[in-house]
Write a protein that holds these residues in place. Structure first.
Motif, short mmCIF file in Angstrom:
data_model
loop_
_atom_site.label_atom_id
_atom_site.label_comp_id
_atom_site.label_asym_id
_atom_site.label_seq_id
_atom_site.Cartn_x
_atom_site.Cartn_y
_atom_site.Cartn_z
N ALA A 124 0.86 -1.21 0.12
CA ALA A 124 -0.06 0.01 -0.13
C ALA A 124 0.97 1.40 0.07
CB ALA A 124 -1.01 -0.04 1.23
N ILE A 125 1.99 1.16 0.47
CA ILE A 125 2.80 2.44 0.90
C ILE A 125 3.51 2.28 -0.79
CG2 ILE A 125 5.16 3.19 1.69
CD1 ILE A 125 4.19 1.77 4.51
N GLU A 126 4.05 1.49 -1.11
CA GLU A 126 4.69 1.45 -2.58
C GLU A 126 3.75 2.05 -3.55
OE1 GLU A 126 6.64 -1.60 -5.34
OE2 GLU A 126 7.12 -1.86 -3.12
N ASP A 127 2.35 1.64 -3.52
CA ASP A 127 1.36 2.13 -4.58
C ASP A 127 1.04 3.52 -4.38
OD1 ASP A 127 1.23 -0.56 -5.39
OD2 ASP A 127 -0.70 -1.00 -4.27
N ALA A 128 1.00 3.87 -2.92
CA ALA A 128 0.80 5.26 -2.53
C ALA A 128 1.94 6.37 -3.08
CB ALA A 128 0.35 5.56 -1.31
N THR A 129 3.07 6.03 -2.92
CA THR A 129 4.05 6.95 -3.11
C THR A 129 4.63 6.62 -4.65
OG1 THR A 129 5.90 4.95 -2.72
CG2 THR A 129 5.37 6.88 -1.08
N ARG A 130 3.85 5.92 -5.55
CA ARG A 130 3.96 6.01 -7.11
C ARG A 130 2.89 6.56 -7.56
NH1 ARG A 130 5.06 0.30 -7.94
NH2 ARG A 130 2.82 0.31 -7.72
N LEU A 131 1.95 7.06 -7.01
CA LEU A 131 0.81 7.63 -7.80
C LEU A 131 1.22 9.13 -8.32
CD1 LEU A 131 -2.04 7.67 -4.98
CD2 LEU A 131 -1.89 6.57 -7.18
N PRO A 132 0.81 9.53 -9.45
CA PRO A 132 1.31 10.78 -10.00
C PRO A 132 0.88 12.01 -9.13
CG PRO A 132 -0.76 9.92 -11.05
CD PRO A 132 -0.36 8.75 -10.15
N ALA A 133 1.68 12.84 -9.06
CA ALA A 133 1.12 14.26 -8.19
C ALA A 133 0.12 14.71 -8.64
CB ALA A 133 2.42 15.34 -8.19
#
Length: 159
Positions: A124-133
């Motif tokens: 979940a952390i990895e997915d969240a930090t990969r989201l486009p700004a």
């Protein structure tokens, strides 16, 4: 890898949880900082440089004399209003699906339960930090738009 470590702010009122999360995340290459109340969290996020906020919903309200009660949902709403570009992952012991729905509606990119497997949490952390700004993602085709940047300047941008 020449990439800078992702910076994660942990907001939880429990020292044990904070220590466990900081240890886990450091072992996985994240840089972390932590605070224990919503007001402080907003101050830190305002200073910039965060890739993710991990937020406990069960934050205590400050001393009852104070008007502002920054519980987790309030903090989420404020972050959504002021810093939409910083994803917030809710970390809670609350099992109520209604609470998760409320968190997502208030702007959380996801909700992780404190009993969930660590692998799921890290994913979940990895997915969240990969989201486009979000805010500067892309202005509509070739319409010049004025964006107020984080440094307070406004530059005319043309896609």
């Amino acid at each position: 890898k020449g990439m800078r470590a992702k910076r994660v702010l942990i907001v939880d009122d429990d020292y044990v949880t904070i220590d466990a999360l900081r240890a886990l995340l450091s072992n996985h290459g994240y840089e972390t900082a932590a605070c224990q109340d919503g007001g402080r969290a907003l101050d830190l996020v305002c200073q910039g440089g965060w890739d993710l906020v991990i937020l406990d919903l069960g934050l205590p309200s400050p001393d009852p004399g104070r008007v502002a009660r920054f519980d987790g949902i309030k903090v989420l709403q404020w972050l959504g209003r002021l810093h939409r570009h910083v994803p917030v992952l809710v970390f809670t012991s609350n099992e109520d699906p209604e609470v998760a729905r409320e968190a997502v509606e208030a702007g959380a990119v996801g909700v992780v339960r404190k009993g969930d497997p660590i692998k799921q949490f890290l994913q979940a952390i990895e997915d969240a930090t990969r989201l486009p700004a979000e805010p500067e993602s892309k202005p509509p085709q070739s319409t010049p738009t004025t964006v107020i940047w984080q440094d307070g300047s406004d530059r005319l941008t043309d896609s």
